[in-house]
Design a protein around this motif. Structure first.
Motif, PDB file in Angstrom:
ATOM      1  N   VAL A 394       0.873  -1.170   0.000  1.00 23.18           N
ATOM      2  CA  VAL A 394       0.000   0.000   0.000  1.00 23.18           C
ATOM      3  C   VAL A 394       0.908   1.216   0.000  1.00 23.18           C
ATOM      4  CG1 VAL A 394      -1.858   1.205   1.181  1.00 23.18           C
ATOM      5  CG2 VAL A 394      -1.687  -1.274   1.370  1.00 23.18           C
ATOM      6  N   SER A 395       0.923   1.916  -1.108  1.00 19.76           N
ATOM      7  CA  SER A 395       1.825   3.074  -1.193  1.00 19.76           C
ATOM      8  C   SER A 395       1.329   4.188  -0.291  1.00 19.76           C
ATOM      9  CB  SER A 395       1.882   3.596  -2.626  1.00 19.76           C
ATOM     10  OG  SER A 395       2.252   2.552  -3.485  1.00 19.76           O
ATOM     11  N   PRO A 396       2.206   4.699   0.588  1.00 23.00           N
ATOM     12  CA  PRO A 396       1.798   5.860   1.386  1.00 23.00           C
ATOM     13  C   PRO A 396       1.631   7.083   0.469  1.00 23.00           C
ATOM     14  CG  PRO A 396       3.849   4.873   2.227  1.00 23.00           C
ATOM     15  CD  PRO A 396       3.593   4.283   0.877  1.00 23.00           C
ATOM     16  N   VAL A 397       0.825   8.041   0.903  1.00 19.75           N
ATOM     17  CA  VAL A 397       0.730   9.303   0.180  1.00 19.75           C
ATOM     18  C   VAL A 397       1.910  10.149   0.666  1.00 19.75           C
ATOM     19  CG1 VAL A 397      -0.668  11.368  -0.214  1.00 19.75           C
ATOM     20  CG2 VAL A 397      -1.784   9.124   0.026  1.00 19.75           C
ATOM     21  N   MET A 398       2.882  10.376  -0.226  1.00 24.12           N
ATOM     22  CA  MET A 398       4.114  11.051   0.184  1.00 24.12           C
ATOM     23  C   MET A 398       4.029  12.564  -0.006  1.00 24.12           C
ATOM     24  SD  MET A 398       5.737   8.363   1.141  1.00 24.12           S
ATOM     25  CE  MET A 398       7.494   8.653   1.328  1.00 24.12           C
ATOM     26  N   VAL A 399       4.426  13.293   1.012  1.00 22.96           N
ATOM     27  CA  VAL A 399       4.520  14.752   0.936  1.00 22.96           C
ATOM     28  C   VAL A 399       5.903  15.143   1.460  1.00 22.96           C
ATOM     29  CG1 VAL A 399       3.575  16.954   1.743  1.00 22.96           C
ATOM     30  CG2 VAL A 399       2.030  15.039   1.243  1.00 22.96           C
ATOM     31  N   ASP A 400       6.679  15.806   0.599  1.00 24.43           N
ATOM     32  CA  ASP A 400       8.057  16.166   0.957  1.00 24.43           C
ATOM     33  C   ASP A 400       8.880  14.955   1.377  1.00 24.43           C
ATOM     34  OD1 ASP A 400       7.818  18.818   0.351  1.00 24.43           O
ATOM     35  OD2 ASP A 400       7.335  19.458   2.393  1.00 24.43           O
ATOM     36  N   GLY A 401       8.627  13.824   0.719  1.00 25.86           N
ATOM     37  CA  GLY A 401       9.436  12.630   0.964  1.00 25.86           C
ATOM     38  C   GLY A 401       9.059  11.825   2.191  1.00 25.86           C
TER      39      GLY A 401
END
Length: 411
Positions: A394-401
């Motif tokens: 499950v891909s995390p929702v990435m913000v600024d890595g």
């Protein structure tokens, strides 16, 4: 659904518990629930009238997706043991007064063994007193020790993290050679049930030999035998990695962790806090052999590592949340949703409901035949059981890595 739904989370958090919450919310809304309330810190918070309207916090599909990918209990959790009805009737009168005020048709509680005890007591009181509210349990525990269900949401992701981490630890342990060798002890959660510790065997594959020894709490731990095995292994290899459950104990009943430190903290359910098993064994080995040792305690990492969550686990967690609402809507009360495995290959699982009286306060342990004769490793049957539960990512929702979580500043 004509009335409102209230949902709470209880016990230890997991990487998948919020996916069940999302499943409850979405299904309740789809079935026409007017309001879906969330108890803050479970039944304990509810008694203090701490709750929120979830529609104010889950405002769109992105919020729901973020919630499914957020570890730990979004609503906050508790470890509160409801008294027996005859011991303290006032507690029940207070709870039902609040449920009446909020026009609650369905009460959904996401949790493990102790949480199912809460569902059992509340549904019994409702039936005796003629309250229309229906109480349904939604399974959650990384320990995987709930009766009557093939497995519990939360376990697959924790098992995936443990298998991955143990493999990385093994890879790391062979980098440097020490003259007398290196012994690494990895401590994994599990008081009486070894489902998590057994998952260390997932590290084994074509590219990895896996841990050398695995010790589960279901069997008595023999310190002398353990020492002999370590000595034998060090004659053949420079690095030894051992997975132990925090709950391993000696023949006299003492936990191994009690040999090294004082275990003073006891929770509301009378459970001793277990920690320090790996530290004690690593020190013991170092003193006996004089080799380099490491103690690694996975601790809360194994339940909060949503970046390593299993897709199967997250989907099933959402599914049982939805099934809990459906069961309540269709008139069930005093039940828990269970997962029923239909086949291993291809893996298929469905949901059913079972009487919570047959689940509460019961513990499902690893079958003896799923541990080798010596009690030092799990069998192929164990691995075949757990492998389907760790599939997919499950891909995390990435913000600024960095993964973005759904957060509400209420704690």
């Amino acid at each position: 659904m004509k009335g409102n739904v209230i949902v709470g989370q209880s016990g230890g958090p997991t990487a998948a518990i919020n996916s069940s919450l999302a499943g409850v919310y979405r299904t309740a809304k789809d079935r026409g629930a007017n309001k879906v309330y969330g108890m803050l810190h479970g039944i304990q918070g509810l008694m203090e009238e701490k709750y929120i309207d979830l529609s104010e916090h889950i405002t769109n599909d992105l919020d729901a997706e973020l919630l499914k990918r957020t570890p730990a209990a979004y609503l906050g959790s508790c470890r509160y043991k409801l008294p027996e009805i005859h011991e303290n009737r006032e507690v029940y009168e207070k709870i039902f007064e609040i449920l009446d005020k909020l026009d609650i048709e369905a009460f959904i509680y996401i949790g493990g063994n102790d949480s199912m005890d809460t569902i059992k007591k509340l549904s019994d009181y409702a039936i005796v007193m003629g309250y229309p509210t229906r109480f349904i349990g939604c399974p959650k525990t990384i320990d995987n020790d709930l009766a009557l269900t093939d497995h519990t949401p939360g376990y697959g992701s924790a098992a995936k993290y443990i298998g991955t981490s143990v493999k990385e630890i093994i890879r790391d342990s062979f980098c440097l050679e020490y003259s007398k060798g290196l012994v690494t002890i990895v401590e994994i959660m599990g008081r009486n049930a070894g489902w998590l510790t057994g998952a260390a065997a997932l590290a084994k594959g074509e590219d990895c030999s896996g841990p050398d020894l695995i010790y589960l709490p279901e069997l008595i731990f023999d310190l002398d035998n353990f020492m002999e095995r370590i000595k034998d292994l060090l004659k053949k290899k420079t690095s030894v990695v051992v997975a132990v459950s925090e709950g391993i104990h000696l023949e006299d009943g003492r936990y191994v962790c009690e040999l090294g430190a004082n275990v003073d903290f006891v929770d509301a359910f009378g459970h001793k806090q277990l920690t320090g098993t790996a530290a004690y064994l690593a020190q013991y080995v170092a003193n006996e052999i004089g080799c380099k040792t490491r103690a690694i305690e996975l601790s809360t990492l194994q339940r909060s590592a949503s970046h390593c969550a299993s897709r199967v686990d997250i989907l099933e967690a959402s599914q049982v949340g939805g099934a809990a609402v459906k069961a309540a809507d269709e008139g069930d009360n005093g039940k828990m949703v269970v997962l029923k495995r239909i086949s291993d290959d291809p893996y298929q699982c469905s949901t059913e409901v079972k009487d919570v009286h047959k689940i509460a306060n019961d513990e499902k342990l690893v079958p003896r035949e799923w541990v080798n004769e010596d009690g030092t490793y799990v069998t192929d049957e164990f691995v075949a059981y757990v492998k389907p539960l760790i599939q997919g990512d499950v891909s995390p929702v990435m913000v600024d890595g960095i993964p973005r979580h759904l957060y509400k500043p209420h704690h």
